[in-house]
Every structure is written in structure tokens, then in C-alpha cells.
Design an enzyme around this catalytic site. Structure first.
Site, PDB file in Angstrom:
ATOM      1  N   HIS A  62      31.254  34.383  -4.657  1.00  0.00           N
ATOM      2  CA  HIS A  62      30.335  33.756  -5.618  1.00  0.00           C
ATOM      3  C   HIS A  62      29.101  34.623  -5.857  1.00  0.00           C
ATOM      4  O   HIS A  62      27.983  34.129  -6.011  1.00  0.00           O
ATOM      5  CB  HIS A  62      29.906  32.367  -5.133  1.00  0.00           C
ATOM      6  CG  HIS A  62      31.038  31.392  -5.011  1.00  0.00           C
ATOM      7  ND1 HIS A  62      31.523  30.671  -6.085  1.00  0.00           N
ATOM      8  CD2 HIS A  62      31.792  31.014  -3.942  1.00  0.00           C
ATOM      9  CE1 HIS A  62      32.525  29.893  -5.682  1.00  0.00           C
ATOM     10  NE2 HIS A  62      32.711  30.097  -4.388  1.00  0.00           N
TER      11      HIS A  62
ATOM     12  N   ASN B  55      33.207  23.377  -6.728  1.00  0.00           N
ATOM     13  CA  ASN B  55      33.771  24.256  -7.749  1.00  0.00           C
ATOM     14  C   ASN B  55      34.043  23.463  -9.020  1.00  0.00           C
ATOM     15  O   ASN B  55      33.796  22.260  -9.079  1.00  0.00           O
ATOM     16  CB  ASN B  55      35.076  24.890  -7.250  1.00  0.00           C
ATOM     17  CG  ASN B  55      34.856  25.962  -6.197  1.00  0.00           C
ATOM     18  OD1 ASN B  55      33.886  26.722  -6.264  1.00  0.00           O
ATOM     19  ND2 ASN B  55      35.746  26.034  -5.225  1.00  0.00           N
TER      20      ASN B  55
ATOM     21  N   TYR C 218      28.475  28.804   5.892  1.00  0.00           N
ATOM     22  CA  TYR C 218      27.530  29.015   4.796  1.00  0.00           C
ATOM     23  C   TYR C 218      26.119  29.261   5.311  1.00  0.00           C
ATOM     24  O   TYR C 218      25.440  30.196   4.880  1.00  0.00           O
ATOM     25  CB  TYR C 218      27.569  27.830   3.829  1.00  0.00           C
ATOM     26  CG  TYR C 218      28.625  27.999   2.763  1.00  0.00           C
ATOM     27  CD1 TYR C 218      28.307  28.019   1.420  1.00  0.00           C
ATOM     28  CD2 TYR C 218      29.962  28.164   3.110  1.00  0.00           C
ATOM     29  CE1 TYR C 218      29.277  28.192   0.447  1.00  0.00           C
ATOM     30  CE2 TYR C 218      30.941  28.337   2.162  1.00  0.00           C
ATOM     31  CZ  TYR C 218      30.595  28.354   0.826  1.00  0.00           C
ATOM     32  OH  TYR C 218      31.560  28.531  -0.127  1.00  0.00           O
TER      33      TYR C 218
END
EC number: 1.11.1.6
Length: 494
Positions: A55, A127, A337
Site C-alpha cells: 500500500h 480494502n 501493522y
């Protein structure tokens, strides 16, 4: 000129000349003592930070979440109560491309949201598709390697992609969506967003419900064909950034209708599919989407680097009333993350303004690189450990969520056992009209250019298991696009 601020060094000293280096004579060499030049060059060398592993190319804007429905019986989250309005940040992105990639490439799009609630930041990192390519996070690095560049050629490899997909039937649902019209939205405003994972709600009574989040575009769905996307790339590589930025700049604020699917906690024992499987959807007939509000984007960032590139979204950021689930990929992302942000942005990435909560923050973390909040955030320098007798921050038992039901023996279970990877794809394929099917077939054929025959045949077997028309359509498209003819089906394909 007298009204303009004075240029200074980063230490605050005034700069008398910002045009010329300090030299020995007009033609002489640069002097090492020219600290203004050294500082300027040193800062330029450090302007870039590591791009996101995935991303990397993204576009974003600020806005608000307004709750118009009533789901208070399911969740105690204040930001989801009727009438609540919460400021937020959205970042859209491609998955595979680097920062310099073209916006209009066929790819899954990231749909990451950060809500600045009164109870802390809540991040929903999803998404534009309700499913993904994997159901076990152990395979995520392998999958991403197939989407990135070949270590020898430094080129994208269609062979790597289809080899992995053909050996991983759980990817078929997402592959079908990616190769359909939905794989190339015209702009970020003309696509849906999904939390994708299964999360949970919990209420004041300690009851838990499973939940999926949906964001349905109010601008309508608009997609490009491969040829149309290539034509746009020939004119601009920044089509998404341009469309989003100028729509907001011109007062054309994009909106999404917010919906949730809610499943009673014990229903997981009777569904014919695993509700925590990221490759599956919940049928709307079984769990109808409930409209709860509107998401609107209405303000562009003042500085892209500071507010979009520095933005850090993590599924680990939740608030009371919202919880996790046994979704394996979600469980891994809870760690990965935040860890990626510590590497990319630094230990104290949450102190970067765009990532800061809008509510008071108190904790016992201390020191570390780029600590800018005075060492500790307890309100008392003597309260740098816990428990303490100096009125340091204390735990809040009322924020404790109800127990999460789990069972089973610890083992490395084969995630493909007991999972049907074709039935939901078959249902999706059945929804396509003839034009959509034709474009699906041709998109797949185009993406298979140069792929070895045995890999193609192995993938065609998966298509056939979905529906004979799926396999036949792709096979004919391969013949039309590449003159492909299968001499024999290899052992690998069988």
C-alpha cells in the site's frame, strides 16, 4: 519585504544569504565551515522515509462519520451511538505498486480509515473488496513477494502471481473480483470499502456480536477496462490523486453509506462456512446489511507528507464497544501493522500530529528515539512505574470487554481442510452478466501473458471447479489473446 519572516537555521539563527555557498574566493572551493549548506544538504538526504511494504502509493483526505441509525443494543462504542459525529481520516491506496506506480493499474485498493473518537483512535484498515487472497497470515509474506518485483529481473512476474494463485485455491474468490470490472475503479470515490475482517461489538450487558463493516459509495460504481486504464496512464500517472483532491477542492464531497452485518455470537456454530475466514463473505440473505450512517470526505490535507505519508493505521486501534475476532489474518495484523509503523516512522509514531488521539493520553512508556512528550505521560515525574503512590494513571475496569469464547488444541492446522473454496466464487460468477463475464475472461487472459502452460492449466482446473463456463471462457480468451493451445496437461496441473 519587512513583513516576511526571516529564514533561520533549524537552531533558530538568522540566515543572511540563502543563495550562495561560502567559498574561498568567487571561484574557490566550498568551505567546510558553511554549516548552512551542510545543514541544507543533510536535511535533503533525509527527506524520504521507507515506503510502506504494501500500500505504498496512496491518496487521502479528512472528513467525518455521522451515525444516523441505532445499533446501541449491540455496541457501547460512543462513536457509533445515534447522532454521533466523529472526525476522521481516509487513505486509499494500491497494494502492489511502489510510490511511483501509476494509479490506474489493476489492483486491490486499500480503504483505511482513522476515527478520532472521544475514547481513543479507532482504525478500520480495509480494502475495496470484502475478501482477500489468504486465510492464514503465515502465507502473507509469500503472497506479497509474488506481487512485488523478481529479485533477479527487477520486473513484475505474472508467472509468480499465477503460480502462487494456482497453488492456493483460497485465493480464487479475490482473484475473480480483481479480474472483474471491480478490479479497476475509475476513482477512489467510485468504489466501495470494506472492513473485510470479522470484528465484534459488545454492549453494556457484556453481550458479544460478530460484525462486518461495509461502506457503499454514493457516487455510483464506475470502472475502466484495461484499455481505458492504459489510456489514462498515458496521460497521467496520478489520476486517483487528481480526482480525489480536485473533487474536494471544488466542493464535491464524496460520501459512502455505512452498513454493518451483525451475527449473534453463537451463530458461528451453525454457519456452513467459517465466519472468520477472510476469503469468505456472509450472505446478505442470512445477515442483511444494516444502514447506520454516512462517511463524508470534505477536507484535503494541507501537507501530503505530514498528513498522509505519515499517517499510521493499525487494526490494533479499537475503542470500548468494538473488539476483535478469531480471524487469523486480523490477529496477525494486530501486531504487524503497529510494528511496521515503528520501523517506518519511529518508536513514537503515534505522537506525529496526524496520528495523535483527540482525547487525553496517559501511559507509562518512556524514553526512546524522538520522545517529544517530556519523558513519560503520567502527569507526575515521580509516577514513572505502576503501581505507585503518586497519583499516576490507573486502569479503568469499566473498559474491560466480555470474555472471548475460544476452544481447541494447539496445532498447525491445515487451513484448507473443511473449507470449500469454490461455492462462494460460483455464486459470484452467477451474478455476472454476459458482458461482465467476457471482460473477466479477457482480463485473466491478458494477465496470463508469458505464463508457463502447466501453471495456466492448473489455474484453469480451479476455474472449471467453479463452473465449466468459467474455464471455457478463459481458455477461449487465452487462445484469442495469445494463440494459447494446451498440448497436454502436465502432472503439476493434474
Amino acid at each position: 519585504m519587512t513583513d516576511r519572516p526571516t529564514i533561520t537555521t533549524t537552531a533558530g539563527a538568522p540566515v543572511p544569504d540563502n543563495q550562495n555557498s561560502l567559498t574561498a574566493g568567487p571561484r574557490g572551493g566550498i568551505m567546510l565551515q558553511d554549516y548552512q549548506l551542510i545543514e541544507k544538504l543533510a536535511h535533503q538526504n533525509r527527506e524520504r522515509i521507507p515506503e510502506r511494504v504494501v500500500h505504498a502509493k496512496g491518496w487521502g483526505a479528512f472528513g467525518s462519520l455521522k451515525i444516523t441509525g441505532d445499533i446501541s443494543q449491540y455496541t457501547r462504542a460512543k462513536c457509533l451511538q445515534p447522532g454521533a459525529e466523529t472526525p476522521m481520516l481516509a487513505r486509499f491506496s494500491t497494494v502492489a505498486g511502489e510510490q511511483g506506480a501509476a494509479d490506474h493499474e489493476r489492483d486491490v485498493r486499500g480503504f483505511a480509515l482513522k476515527f478520532y473518537t472521544d475514547e481513543g483512535n479507532w482504525d478500520l484498515v480495509g480494502n475495496n473488496t470484502p475478501v482477500f487472497f489468504i486465510r492464514d497470515p503465515y502465507k502473507f509474506p509469500d503472497f506479497i513477494h509474488t506481487q512485488k518485483r523478481h529479485p533477479k529481473t527487477n520486473l513484475r512476474s505474472a508467472t509468480a502471481m499465477w503460480d502462487y494463485w494456482s497453488l492456493s485455491p483460497e485465493s480464487l474468490h479475490q482473484v475473480t473480483i480483481l479480474m472483474s470490472d471491480r478490479g479497476l475503479p475509475q476513482t477512489p470515490m467510485h468504489m466501495n470499502g470494506y472492513g473485510s475482517h470479522t470484528y465484534s461489538f459488545w454492549n453494556d450487558a457484556g453481550e458479544r456480536y460478530w460484525v462486518k463493516f461495509h461502506f457503499k459509495t454514493q457516487q455510483g460504481h464506475k470502472f475502466f477496462t484495461n484499455e481505458e486504464g492504459e489510456a489514462v496512464i498515458g496521460k497521467t500517472r496520478e489520476g486517483y490523486q487528481e480526482s480525489l483532491f480536485y473533487a474536494i477542492e471544488n466542493g464535491e464531497f464524496p460520501r459512502w453509506t455505512v452498513q454493518v452485518q451483525i451475527m449473534p455470537e453463537l451463530d458461528v456454530e451453525k454457519t456452513p462456512y467459517n465466519p472468520f475466514d477472510l476469503t469468505k463473505v456472509w450472505p446478505h440473505a442470512d445477515y442483511p446489511p444494516v444502514e447506520i450512517g454516512v462517511l463524508e470526505l470534505n477536507r484535503n490535507p494541507e501537507n501530503y507528507f505530514a498528513e498522509i505519508e505519515n499517517a499510521a493505521f493499525s487494526p490494533s486501534n479499537i475503542v470500548p464497544g468494538i473488539g476483535f475476532s478469531p480471524d487469523k489474518v486480523l490477529q496477525a495484523r494486530i501486531f504487524s501493522y503497529a510494528d511496521a509503523h515503528r520501523y517506518r516512522l519511529g518508536t513514537h509514531y503515534e505522537h506525529i500530529p496526524v496520528n495523535q488521539p483527540r482525547c487525553p493520553v496517559h501511559h507509562y512508556h518512556r524514553d526512546g528515539q524522538m520522545n517529544t512528550y517530556g519523558g513519560i505521560r503520567t502527569g507526575n515525574p515521580d509516577a514513572y512505574y505502576e503501581p505507585n503512590s503518586f497519583n499516576g494513571p490507573a486502569e479503568q475496569p469499566l473498559a474491560k470487554e466480555p470474555p472471548l469464547r475460544i476452544d481447541g488444541d494447539m496445532s498447525r492446522y491445515d487451513h484448507r481442510v473443511g473449507n470449500d473454496d469454490y461455492v462462494q466464487v460460483r455464486a459470484l460468477f452467477g451474478l455476472f452478466d454476459e458482458g461482465q463475464k467476457s471482460r473477466l475472461f479477457s482480463n485473466i487472459a491478458a494477465a496470463m501473458g508469458g505464463v508457463p502452460g502447466e501453471i495456466i492449466e492448473r489455474q484453469l482446473i480451479h476455474f472449471a471447479r467453479v463452473h465449466p463456463e468459467y474455464e471455457a471462457g478463459v481458455r477461449q480468451a487465452l487462445k484469442t489473446a495469445h494463440g494459447y493451445e494446451a498440448d497436454t496437461i502436465s502432472t503439476a496441473a493434474e
